[in-house]
Design an enzyme around this catalytic site. Structure first.
Site, PDB file in Angstrom:
ATOM      1  N   LYS A 261       0.805  -1.211   0.000  1.00 57.83           N
ATOM      2  CA  LYS A 261       0.000   0.000   0.000  1.00 57.83           C
ATOM      3  C   LYS A 261       0.840   1.264   0.000  1.00 57.83           C
ATOM      4  O   LYS A 261       0.307   2.354  -0.121  1.00 57.83           O
ATOM      5  CB  LYS A 261      -1.035  -0.027   1.122  1.00 57.83           C
ATOM      6  CG  LYS A 261      -0.538   0.031   2.528  1.00 57.83           C
ATOM      7  CD  LYS A 261      -1.767   0.059   3.436  1.00 57.83           C
ATOM      8  CE  LYS A 261      -1.393  -0.105   4.883  1.00 57.83           C
ATOM      9  NZ  LYS A 261      -2.521  -0.417   5.727  1.00 57.83           N
ATOM     10  N   ARG A 262       2.145   1.106   0.112  1.00 62.19           N
ATOM     11  CA  ARG A 262       2.971   2.300  -0.020  1.00 62.19           C
ATOM     12  C   ARG A 262       2.986   2.783  -1.480  1.00 62.19           C
ATOM     13  O   ARG A 262       3.131   3.957  -1.759  1.00 62.19           O
ATOM     14  CB  ARG A 262       4.400   2.012   0.448  1.00 62.19           C
ATOM     15  CG  ARG A 262       4.704   2.691   1.767  1.00 62.19           C
ATOM     16  CD  ARG A 262       6.038   2.412   2.386  1.00 62.19           C
ATOM     17  NE  ARG A 262       6.994   1.628   1.647  1.00 62.19           N
ATOM     18  CZ  ARG A 262       7.889   2.128   0.800  1.00 62.19           C
ATOM     19  NH1 ARG A 262       7.935   3.427   0.575  1.00 62.19           N
ATOM     20  NH2 ARG A 262       8.731   1.346   0.188  1.00 62.19           N
TER      21      ARG A 262
END
Ligand code: GLU
Length: 494
Positions: A261-262
């Site tokens: 999710k970065r």
């Protein structure tokens, strides 16, 4: 290799998410294969909640996972919400079962009590690290006799139960897609099965449940392949027939790194909030499982059930290609009748309750009816076009600004719930950490979340947008500042 089930056993598959965070697209991907495989063979598909990690599991996460999977359109024959003959389907409701099976392994001599203190284990690991050795339990408590072990346990001494592992030899894992994968037993840890609080670890609970729930095919992510030798040993110790195993390749970012999710939104509910249709998302995931020739890329789950062939799933990391998903979603939208399009849009973001709330927030801030849509537009949008210039009016320098955005994003992520009270507490907390007046800080958040420094109230807006969309807007706002690294995340969150 015989992938289709033979004999009398009814095919039973499962997806077994751990409720420790947002429902992940990887879970939908794994669920989809298991669902299709079960349907293809006239079997059952089960949802099991694996909440053995009591510190990280939350009921909020479980609820969100169920909601997200329901939204995707997949359904299960048995699960915590629908019940079934093999329940309960939540591992925390099955604790007594695991103790019984751990006792069985103790009695048969396939497991042992380990009384090592955390200090001893830490010293052991430090020594192994220093010697450049693999970190694993050194077998210290294997020498405790069964009588002494029972006596110490009865006297109230704290212990965990570990499985025994042969000192030498090779365990062959038969993977339906990868073939034979050999593991030297000497590299397999004497896994803790039961923790000192009497609760099971993932490994024990997973094996016991797959057996008791009569799962015939375990199809899961490749991050579990190294657990397979432990699991196969446990099946052997219990004298049970193991299920067929298949480890799916992990979803990847376009740069081939593990989908995280970065770099990309990974939450199923993010795609819901962005206005993707669930059938488009399933079609997209289906293409990663069963690539289709050009011109035949649009297909429903019924077609995927026909096309799915576990042996043909490509093991090269399937790339989560957002552009492809956009294209597919557009195709699905265009195929709707106008009536359907309006109904889906209304259900997505224009329901009466939401509109009432927005109207109440906007009423005191508009002069003309024609002001309403521009004032509230950001509440119906996806990503916002913000650049460095958008933040020009804020008084913070770039470094503080970046920290303000990143800390808010991470801290909101760590909250169990997401409503305006939580948002207010977290954002004000960031102000305290950075020693910045909230009046100055809030402008940054207004710009990132609403696209403008003057909008409807911030905390209400963020609640209306929801966690997933807010996270993405933080990410997008950080982009022109170079984003943030994993290292910074570690340092700043300390
Ligand atoms: N609870 C595990 C997970 O979160 C399931 C692994 C498995 O399917 O065995 O993915």
């Amino acid at each position: 290799m015989n992938l289709s089930p033979t004999g009398a056993r009814r095919v039973r598959t499962r997806v077994a998410p751990s409720p420790t965070g947002d429902p992940h697209v990887g879970t939908a991907y794994v669920a989809l294969v298991n669902y299709c495989f079960a349907r293809k063979h006239g079997g059952d598909f089960i949802l099991r909640i694996e909440d053995t990690d009591r510190a990280r599991s939350t009921p909020e996460s479980e609820r969100a996972i169920l909601e997200a999977l329901h939204w995707s359109g997949l359904s299960w024959d048995e699960g915590p919400d629908v019940g079934g003959p093999f329940g309960p389907y939540r591992q925390s409701d099955r604790s007594a079962i695991y103790v019984r099976y751990a006792d069985e392994l103790l009695a048969s001599g396939h497991a042992f009590r380990c009384f090592c203190t955390p200090e001893r284990l830490e010293a052991m690991r430090a020594a192994q690290r220093a010697a450049g050795q693999q970190q694993k339990y050194d077998g210290h408590c294997l020498t405790v006799s069964p009588e002494e072990s029972a006596r110490r346990a009865a006297a109230g001494e704290s212990f965990v139960v570990r499985m025994k592992v042969p000192e030498s030899g090779v365990c062959i894992v038969h993977d339906l897609a990868r073939g034979e994968i050999p593991f030297e037993f000497s590299t397999v840890d004497m896994q803790v099965l039961l923790k000192s609080d009497g609760l099971p670890t993932y490994h024990l609970a997973n094996v016991v449940d797959d057996h008791l729930m009569e799962i015939t095919h375990v199809i899961r992510g490749e991050e579990w392949v190294s657990s397979a030798p432990k699991h196969l040993l446990l099946y052997e110790y219990f004298g049970w027939e193991p299920p067929a195993l298949m480890h799916l390749p992990l979803l990847r970012n376009p740069d081939k790194s593990k989908l995280s999710k970065r770099k990309n939104p990974t939450g199923i509910l993010f795609y819901e909030r962005m206005g993707y249709l669930p059938e488009a998302l399933l079609n997209f995931l289906g293409l990663l499982l069963a690539p289709a020739p050009e011109g035949q890329e649009i297909f429903g789950v019924d077609v995927l059930i026909e096309r799915l062939d576990l042996a043909k799933i490509s093991l090269g990391g399937p790339v989560f290609d957002a552009a492809k998903l956009d294209w597919l979603n557009g195709q699905y939208l265009r195929a709707l009748t106008t009536d359907e399009l309006l109904a889906r849009t209304a259900a997505w973001g224009f329901d009466r309750t939401r509109l009432e709330r927005i109207a109440e927030l906007a009423k005191s801030r508009i002069e003309r009816l024609s002001d309403l849509a521009p004032t509230a537009g950001y509440l119906f949008a996806g990503r916002l076009a913000v650049t460095k210039d958008s933040f020009a009016g804020t008084k913070l320098d770039d470094d503080v600004l970046r920290k303000a955005l990143a800390l808010a994003m991470w801290r909101l992520d760590a909250e169990r719930t997401f409503d305006k009270e939580v948002v207010e507490r977290v954002l004000k907390g960031v102000g305290e950490t950075l020693a910045v007046k909230f009046r100055d800080l809030s402008r940054v958040y207004y710009v990132a979340m609403t696209g403008s420094a003057t909008s409807l109230p911030l905390f209400d807006s963020m609640e209306l947008l929801g966690r997933d969309l807010c996270r993405e807007r933080f990410r997008v706002a950080l982009d022109p500042f170079g984003g943030v690294s994993a290292k910074e995340q570690k340092e700043w969150m300390r």
